[in-house]
Write a protein that holds these residues in place. Structure first.
Motif, PDB file in Angstrom:
ATOM      1  N   ASN A  59       0.818  -1.218   0.000  1.00 13.20           N
ATOM      2  CA  ASN A  59       0.000   0.000   0.000  1.00 13.20           C
ATOM      3  C   ASN A  59       0.848   1.262   0.000  1.00 13.20           C
ATOM      4  O   ASN A  59       0.340   2.361  -0.272  1.00 13.20           O
ATOM      5  CB  ASN A  59      -0.935   0.006   1.207  1.00 13.20           C
ATOM      6  N   LYS A  60       2.144   1.119   0.305  1.00 17.59           N
ATOM      7  CA  LYS A  60       3.051   2.267   0.302  1.00 17.59           C
ATOM      8  C   LYS A  60       3.795   2.401  -1.031  1.00 17.59           C
ATOM      9  O   LYS A  60       4.587   3.319  -1.214  1.00 17.59           O
ATOM     10  CB  LYS A  60       4.073   2.127   1.436  1.00 17.59           C
ATOM     11  N   ILE A  61       3.538   1.468  -1.950  1.00 14.99           N
ATOM     12  CA  ILE A  61       4.257   1.431  -3.220  1.00 14.99           C
ATOM     13  C   ILE A  61       3.409   2.052  -4.323  1.00 14.99           C
ATOM     14  O   ILE A  61       2.195   1.839  -4.389  1.00 14.99           O
ATOM     15  CB  ILE A  61       4.610  -0.027  -3.598  1.00 14.99           C
ATOM     16  N   ASP A  62       4.055   2.826  -5.195  1.00 14.37           N
ATOM     17  CA  ASP A  62       3.354   3.384  -6.350  1.00 14.37           C
ATOM     18  C   ASP A  62       2.742   2.253  -7.160  1.00 14.37           C
ATOM     19  O   ASP A  62       3.398   1.240  -7.425  1.00 14.37           O
ATOM     20  CB  ASP A  62       4.316   4.182  -7.233  1.00 14.37           C
ATOM     21  N   ASP A  92       2.025   1.885 -10.247  1.00 17.12           N
ATOM     22  CA  ASP A  92       2.664   1.509 -11.509  1.00 17.12           C
ATOM     23  C   ASP A  92       3.866   0.600 -11.285  1.00 17.12           C
ATOM     24  O   ASP A  92       4.208  -0.220 -12.145  1.00 17.12           O
ATOM     25  CB  ASP A  92       3.066   2.750 -12.310  1.00 17.12           C
ATOM     26  N   ILE A  93       4.499   0.701 -10.097  1.00 17.54           N
ATOM     27  CA  ILE A  93       5.592  -0.221  -9.742  1.00 17.54           C
ATOM     28  C   ILE A  93       5.028  -1.615  -9.471  1.00 17.54           C
ATOM     29  O   ILE A  93       5.583  -2.625  -9.911  1.00 17.54           O
ATOM     30  CB  ILE A  93       6.373   0.288  -8.515  1.00 17.54           C
ATOM     31  N   ILE A  94       3.921  -1.672  -8.750  1.00 14.76           N
ATOM     32  CA  ILE A  94       3.282  -2.962  -8.463  1.00 14.76           C
ATOM     33  C   ILE A  94       2.933  -3.688  -9.762  1.00 14.76           C
ATOM     34  O   ILE A  94       3.126  -4.898  -9.897  1.00 14.76           O
ATOM     35  CB  ILE A  94       2.019  -2.773  -7.601  1.00 14.76           C
ATOM     36  N   MET A  95       2.471  -2.924 -10.739  1.00 16.29           N
ATOM     37  CA  MET A  95       2.070  -3.524 -12.010  1.00 16.29           C
ATOM     38  C   MET A  95       3.266  -3.966 -12.850  1.00 16.29           C
ATOM     39  O   MET A  95       3.098  -4.609 -13.895  1.00 16.29           O
ATOM     40  CB  MET A  95       1.192  -2.553 -12.792  1.00 16.29           C
ATOM     41  N   MET A  96       4.484  -3.636 -12.405  1.00 12.24           N
ATOM     42  CA  MET A  96       5.691  -4.122 -13.074  1.00 12.24           C
ATOM     43  C   MET A  96       6.109  -5.496 -12.552  1.00 12.24           C
ATOM     44  O   MET A  96       7.019  -6.122 -13.084  1.00 12.24           O
ATOM     45  CB  MET A  96       6.835  -3.126 -12.878  1.00 12.24           C
ATOM     46  N   ILE A  97       5.440  -5.950 -11.482  1.00 13.85           N
ATOM     47  CA  ILE A  97       5.767  -7.251 -10.887  1.00 13.85           C
ATOM     48  C   ILE A  97       4.938  -8.340 -11.563  1.00 13.85           C
ATOM     49  O   ILE A  97       3.720  -8.215 -11.707  1.00 13.85           O
ATOM     50  CB  ILE A  97       5.471  -7.247  -9.368  1.00 13.85           C
ATOM     51  N   ASN A  98       5.591  -9.414 -11.938  1.00 11.46           N
ATOM     52  CA  ASN A  98       4.891 -10.536 -12.551  1.00 11.46           C
ATOM     53  C   ASN A  98       4.550 -11.613 -11.527  1.00 11.46           C
ATOM     54  O   ASN A  98       3.425 -12.126 -11.504  1.00 11.46           O
ATOM     55  CB  ASN A  98       5.753 -11.131 -13.672  1.00 11.46           C
ATOM     56  N   GLU A  99       5.507 -11.937 -10.668  1.00 10.70           N
ATOM     57  CA  GLU A  99       5.336 -13.061  -9.741  1.00 10.70           C
ATOM     58  C   GLU A  99       5.972 -12.731  -8.397  1.00 10.70           C
ATOM     59  O   GLU A  99       7.035 -12.126  -8.326  1.00 10.70           O
ATOM     60  CB  GLU A  99       5.978 -14.298 -10.350  1.00 10.70           C
ATOM     61  N   ILE A 100       5.290 -13.124  -7.329  1.00 16.42           N
ATOM     62  CA  ILE A 100       5.786 -12.934  -5.962  1.00 16.42           C
ATOM     63  C   ILE A 100       5.939 -14.304  -5.316  1.00 16.42           C
ATOM     64  O   ILE A 100       5.007 -15.112  -5.320  1.00 16.42           O
ATOM     65  CB  ILE A 100       4.813 -12.085  -5.124  1.00 16.42           C
ATOM     66  N   GLU A 101       7.108 -14.550  -4.752  1.00 14.51           N
ATOM     67  CA  GLU A 101       7.338 -15.817  -4.055  1.00 14.51           C
ATOM     68  C   GLU A 101       7.788 -15.520  -2.626  1.00 14.51           C
ATOM     69  O   GLU A 101       8.719 -14.754  -2.401  1.00 14.51           O
ATOM     70  CB  GLU A 101       8.415 -16.640  -4.767  1.00 14.51           C
ATOM     71  N   GLU A 141      11.878   3.141  -5.611  1.00 14.17           N
ATOM     72  CA  GLU A 141      13.061   3.643  -6.310  1.00 14.17           C
ATOM     73  C   GLU A 141      13.455   2.745  -7.486  1.00 14.17           C
ATOM     74  O   GLU A 141      14.496   2.959  -8.117  1.00 14.17           O
ATOM     75  CB  GLU A 141      14.242   3.731  -5.325  1.00 14.17           C
ATOM     76  N   TYR A 142      12.617   1.755  -7.780  1.00 12.15           N
ATOM     77  CA  TYR A 142      13.016   0.738  -8.760  1.00 12.15           C
ATOM     78  C   TYR A 142      13.360   1.331 -10.129  1.00 12.15           C
ATOM     79  O   TYR A 142      14.367   0.965 -10.741  1.00 12.15           O
ATOM     80  CB  TYR A 142      11.921  -0.320  -8.921  1.00 12.15           C
ATOM     81  N   LYS A 143      12.561   2.235 -10.621  1.00  4.95           N
ATOM     82  CA  LYS A 143      12.805   2.798 -11.954  1.00  4.95           C
ATOM     83  C   LYS A 143      14.141   3.544 -12.006  1.00  4.95           C
ATOM     84  O   LYS A 143      14.881   3.447 -12.993  1.00  4.95           O
ATOM     85  CB  LYS A 143      11.661   3.723 -12.350  1.00  4.95           C
TER      86      LYS A 143
END
Length: 257
Positions: free
Chosen positions: A156-159, A161-170, A209-211
């Motif tokens: 909930n603290k993440i932008d 558009d960054i979340i939508m750059m993630i494909n898979e969470i393990e 800060e990923y981008k």
């Protein structure tokens, strides 16, 4: 003429005028009341929805057939709309011209949880997978409730558009060689750009800060592991897949020796 200088006939005329004006005002009030009570909804405006369809909100509000505007129970209307999976809050406004405006606040979908086959929202709710939502990250394995709550809070603290750059969470808790738990809130994120991010819920805000990191490390041409679970202010830990593979091979060779 009386002592005050007003003739009786003139006084009667004033009374008649007053009564006529009063009747006119009362008539207008009564007419306006019945007019307003019988106004039908003419225009419906829906605001704030992204994933919830307009027709879903209209059906839940009970205004599909454009009923009388002021016979609509606003409280019940709001409560009915809130039963829709993603709706957190609702405001309903109406005016005497037959216009009704429904403004909703939607939760965001954060990821699809394969363990229970449901989507998890920013409010922590689980909603059914009914083939309506696509393109969200998938959490591929079981996560303890306490950890998944931290994950939701962190995301909930993440932008978005960054979340939508993630494909898979393990979920990948980090343990020492002897099995001692070092970090029970660590996750591995496979990104849509073919890179992998190692993160934990303590440092999850670094994802924002990923981008910038992506551009600075030339991660569009060199793919690898980005370690954001290590707290270091002046250094970013990145290891290419090629380097990681070599290190793993060397480790296996040492074990065989």
């Amino acid at each position: 003429m009386n002592k005050k200088g007003i003739k009786p006939k003139k006084r009667r005329k004033l009374r008649v005028k007053f009564i006529l004006k009063s009747l006119l005002v009362i008539s207008l009030i009564v007419f306006s009341f019945f007019y307003v009570q019988n106004i039908k909804i003419k225009n419906i405006y829906i605001k704030g929805n992204t994933l919830t369809k307009d027709h879903e909100i209209i059906e839940k509000a009970g205004i599909k057939n454009y009923p009388k505007l002021y016979k609509l129970n606003i409280k019940n209307t709001k409560e009915n709309i809130k039963t829709l999976p993603l709706i957190n809050d609702v405001k309903v406004k109406r005016n005497i011209f037959g216009k009704i405006t429904i403004e909703v606040v939607e939760s965001k979908i954060l990821f699809y949880y394969k363990y229970n086959e449901k989507f998890i929202t920013s409010s922590g709710d689980s909603i059914e997978d009914n083939d309506k939502y696509y393109g969200y990250p998938s959490l591929i394995n079981f996560v303890p409730d306490t950890i998944i709550e931290k994950l939701i809070t962190g995301l909930n603290k993440i932008d978005f558009d960054i979340i939508m750059m993630i494909n898979e969470i393990e979920y990948s808790p980090y343990k020492s060689n002897d099995g001692t738990m070092i970090d029970d809130s660590r996750f591995i994120l496979k990104m849509n750009d073919q890179n992998t991010v190692v993160i934990d819920t303590i440092n999850i805000k670094k994802l924002n800060e990923y981008k910038t990191i992506y551009a600075s490390l030339n991660m569009d041409s060199i793919k690898g592991y980005l370690y954001l679970d290590t707290i270091t202010e002046d250094k970013i830990y990145f290891k290419s897949y090629e380097t990681a593979a070599k290190e793993q091979a060397e480790l296996e060779n040492k074990k065989e020796e």
